[in-house]
Design a protein around this motif. Structure first.
Motif, PDB file in Angstrom:
ATOM      1  N   THR A   1       0.817  -1.221   0.000  1.00 48.32           N
ATOM      2  CA  THR A   1       0.000   0.000   0.000  1.00 48.32           C
ATOM      3  C   THR A   1       0.848   1.268   0.000  1.00 48.32           C
ATOM      4  O   THR A   1       0.427   2.298  -0.533  1.00 48.32           O
ATOM      5  N   VAL A   2       2.029   1.208   0.617  1.00 43.95           N
ATOM      6  CA  VAL A   2       2.979   2.326   0.579  1.00 43.95           C
ATOM      7  C   VAL A   2       4.367   1.734   0.370  1.00 43.95           C
ATOM      8  O   VAL A   2       4.608   0.576   0.732  1.00 43.95           O
ATOM      9  N   ALA A   3       5.264   2.489  -0.216  1.00 40.29           N
ATOM     10  CA  ALA A   3       6.622   1.998  -0.431  1.00 40.29           C
ATOM     11  C   ALA A   3       7.180   1.462   0.891  1.00 40.29           C
ATOM     12  O   ALA A   3       7.178   2.167   1.907  1.00 40.29           O
ATOM     13  N   THR A   4       7.663   0.197   0.883  1.00 43.07           N
ATOM     14  CA  THR A   4       7.983  -0.508   2.121  1.00 43.07           C
ATOM     15  C   THR A   4       9.383  -1.114   2.079  1.00 43.07           C
ATOM     16  O   THR A   4       9.689  -1.916   1.186  1.00 43.07           O
ATOM     17  N   PRO A   5      10.244  -0.768   3.038  1.00 42.58           N
ATOM     18  CA  PRO A   5      11.561  -1.413   3.115  1.00 42.58           C
ATOM     19  C   PRO A   5      11.419  -2.880   3.543  1.00 42.58           C
ATOM     20  O   PRO A   5      10.637  -3.204   4.446  1.00 42.58           O
ATOM     21  N   PHE A   6      12.158  -3.757   2.892  1.00 41.73           N
ATOM     22  CA  PHE A   6      12.187  -5.186   3.212  1.00 41.73           C
ATOM     23  C   PHE A   6      13.623  -5.628   3.449  1.00 41.73           C
ATOM     24  O   PHE A   6      14.556  -5.116   2.841  1.00 41.73           O
ATOM     25  N   ILE A   7      13.778  -6.616   4.326  1.00 39.83           N
ATOM     26  CA  ILE A   7      15.000  -7.405   4.404  1.00 39.83           C
ATOM     27  C   ILE A   7      14.585  -8.854   4.183  1.00 39.83           C
ATOM     28  O   ILE A   7      13.744  -9.388   4.912  1.00 39.83           O
TER      29      ILE A   7
ATOM     30  N   TYR B   1      25.197 -13.583  11.724  1.00 36.59           N
ATOM     31  CA  TYR B   1      25.185 -15.040  11.856  1.00 36.59           C
ATOM     32  C   TYR B   1      25.641 -15.732  10.572  1.00 36.59           C
ATOM     33  O   TYR B   1      25.552 -16.955  10.456  1.00 36.59           O
ATOM     34  N   GLY B   2      26.105 -14.941   9.599  1.00 39.44           N
ATOM     35  CA  GLY B   2      26.599 -15.507   8.359  1.00 39.44           C
ATOM     36  C   GLY B   2      25.549 -15.737   7.301  1.00 39.44           C
ATOM     37  O   GLY B   2      25.825 -16.363   6.277  1.00 39.44           O
ATOM     38  N   ASN B   3      24.328 -15.231   7.510  1.00 39.69           N
ATOM     39  CA  ASN B   3      23.250 -15.419   6.549  1.00 39.69           C
ATOM     40  C   ASN B   3      23.310 -14.378   5.437  1.00 39.69           C
ATOM     41  O   ASN B   3      23.622 -13.203   5.690  1.00 39.69           O
ATOM     42  N   LEU B   4      22.971 -14.787   4.210  1.00 46.07           N
ATOM     43  CA  LEU B   4      22.899 -13.863   3.085  1.00 46.07           C
ATOM     44  C   LEU B   4      21.544 -13.161   3.104  1.00 46.07           C
ATOM     45  O   LEU B   4      20.502 -13.812   3.023  1.00 46.07           O
ATOM     46  N   CYS B   5      21.550 -11.835   3.206  1.00 41.88           N
ATOM     47  CA  CYS B   5      20.315 -11.054   3.309  1.00 41.88           C
ATOM     48  C   CYS B   5      20.273 -10.018   2.188  1.00 41.88           C
ATOM     49  O   CYS B   5      21.312  -9.524   1.745  1.00 41.88           O
ATOM     50  N   GLN B   6      19.059  -9.690   1.757  1.00 44.12           N
ATOM     51  CA  GLN B   6      18.868  -8.744   0.668  1.00 44.12           C
ATOM     52  C   GLN B   6      17.977  -7.589   1.131  1.00 44.12           C
ATOM     53  O   GLN B   6      16.894  -7.822   1.686  1.00 44.12           O
ATOM     54  N   ARG B   7      18.434  -6.365   0.897  1.00 49.77           N
ATOM     55  CA  ARG B   7      17.676  -5.161   1.260  1.00 49.77           C
ATOM     56  C   ARG B   7      17.076  -4.537   0.016  1.00 49.77           C
ATOM     57  O   ARG B   7      17.731  -4.453  -1.026  1.00 49.77           O
ATOM     58  N   LEU B   8      15.829  -4.090   0.140  1.00 51.80           N
ATOM     59  CA  LEU B   8      15.174  -3.420  -0.977  1.00 51.80           C
ATOM     60  C   LEU B   8      13.996  -2.615  -0.453  1.00 51.80           C
ATOM     61  O   LEU B   8      13.605  -2.758   0.709  1.00 51.80           O
ATOM     62  N   VAL B   9      13.455  -1.786  -1.306  1.00 51.11           N
ATOM     63  CA  VAL B   9      12.225  -1.054  -1.001  1.00 51.11           C
ATOM     64  C   VAL B   9      11.183  -1.471  -2.027  1.00 51.11           C
ATOM     65  O   VAL B   9      11.360  -1.249  -3.231  1.00 51.11           O
ATOM     66  N   ALA B  10      10.111  -2.101  -1.553  1.00 47.27           N
ATOM     67  CA  ALA B  10       9.053  -2.568  -2.451  1.00 47.27           C
ATOM     68  C   ALA B  10       8.130  -1.401  -2.796  1.00 47.27           C
ATOM     69  O   ALA B  10       7.657  -0.698  -1.901  1.00 47.27           O
ATOM     70  N   PRO B  11       7.843  -1.191  -4.077  1.00 47.25           N
ATOM     71  CA  PRO B  11       6.943  -0.096  -4.477  1.00 47.25           C
ATOM     72  C   PRO B  11       5.484  -0.501  -4.241  1.00 47.25           C
ATOM     73  O   PRO B  11       5.168  -1.667  -3.989  1.00 47.25           O
ATOM     74  N   THR B  12       4.597   0.451  -4.315  1.00 44.51           N
ATOM     75  CA  THR B  12       3.177   0.174  -4.130  1.00 44.51           C
ATOM     76  C   THR B  12       2.656  -0.736  -5.250  1.00 44.51           C
ATOM     77  O   THR B  12       3.168  -0.738  -6.364  1.00 44.51           O
TER      78      THR B  12
END
Length: 264
Positions: free
Chosen positions: A14-20, A53-64
């Motif tokens: 519904t609004v631009a949302t940061p995700f990990i 902890y050695g995990n591969l993580c991805q950062r992004l901002v999901a658009p509406t």
């Protein structure tokens, strides 16, 4: 064995949302990743990092609007799960530095509440692996594993009071019991071949005899086919996605794990 594991997630934003996100398995002692696909629609900038902890993580901002994530990984995993009856307890002063954090109480694993209970469950067992095996067997017999029976993330104390739960719940209690005996234990989230019903899965590992061993009270007998996506102290560390801002729950989630008979 060679496995192909995939996960599809769909959100209505519904609004631009940061995700990990934590959806990329990494190669290690028990799995080798040979091929990956990682597709995001619509395409947005993605920044990858390795967490504590050695995990591969991805950062992004999901658009509406409609937002989807599709991952596929082909990997070689162990045909079975290592067992080591008699593997000794490792004295705390001899533990590797990176293992020490898995001795302490955490948000969902209040190990300081289970000292007497853990001692009763493991009475008469050799210190180390045999204690953890006794905890695993006790969980399997004393608790009902019912997929979908809980939606909220429960702590070990809450799980113990309910005596029914999902994979994550039984892992939390197993971890808390191990830590109360000064045995390092950590949560693992990922996939399991032939899991019924198929979904993401959680289990725990304990550090005895100088290495990590797999334990899973939800399965009648441990077999091969485990694929790890993330490791952490408890569920707070290993969510396959975290979003920040107005709640954005997945409107669809599909998980598949199939055996590949020939090497990719």
């Amino acid at each position: 064995m060679w496995l192909r594991a995939s996960c599809d997630l769909t959100f209505d934003i519904t609004v631009a949302t940061p995700f990990i996100l934590m959806l990329r398995p990494r190669s290690g002692a028990n799995q080798w990743v040979s091929r990956e696909e990682y597709k995001i629609e619509p395409v947005v900038p993605v920044f990858e990092f390795t967490d504590g902890y050695g995990n591969l993580c991805q950062r992004l901002v999901a658009p509406t609007g409609r937002f989807s994530v599709h991952t596929v990984a082909d990997m070689m995993v162990a045909d079975g799960v290592d067992r080591a009856p008699g593997a000794p307890f490792v004295n705390v002063q001899n533990l590797p530095d990176g293992v020490l954090c898995y001795l302490l109480p955490s948000r969902y694993c209040e190990s300081d509440h289970f000292n007497e209970m853990a001692a009763e469950i493991t009475s008469g067992q050799l210190l180390g692996y045999d204690q953890v095996a006794a905890i695993e067997a006790w969980l399997r017999s004393a608790f009902s594993y019912v997929p979908g029976s809980t939606s909220a993330t429960l702590s070990a104390v809450e799980v113990n009071a309910r005596q029914v739960g999902i994979c994550r719940d039984l892992a939390h209690l197993g971890i808390a019991l191990c830590r109360s005996l000064s045995i390092p234990a950590r949560m693992v989230v990922g996939y399991l071949h032939h899991l019924e019903p198929m979904d993401l899965h959680a289990w725990f590992e304990a550090y005895v005899g100088g290495r990590w061993y797999t334990f899973d009270a939800t399965q009648a007998a441990l077999r091969g086919g485990y694929v790890a996506l993330g490791y952490g102290r408890d569920a707070a560390d290993v969510a396959v996605f975290n979003q920040f801002g107005p709640a954005s729950f997945a409107t669809a989630q599909t998980v598949r794990v199939e055996r590949i008979h020939d090497s990719p």
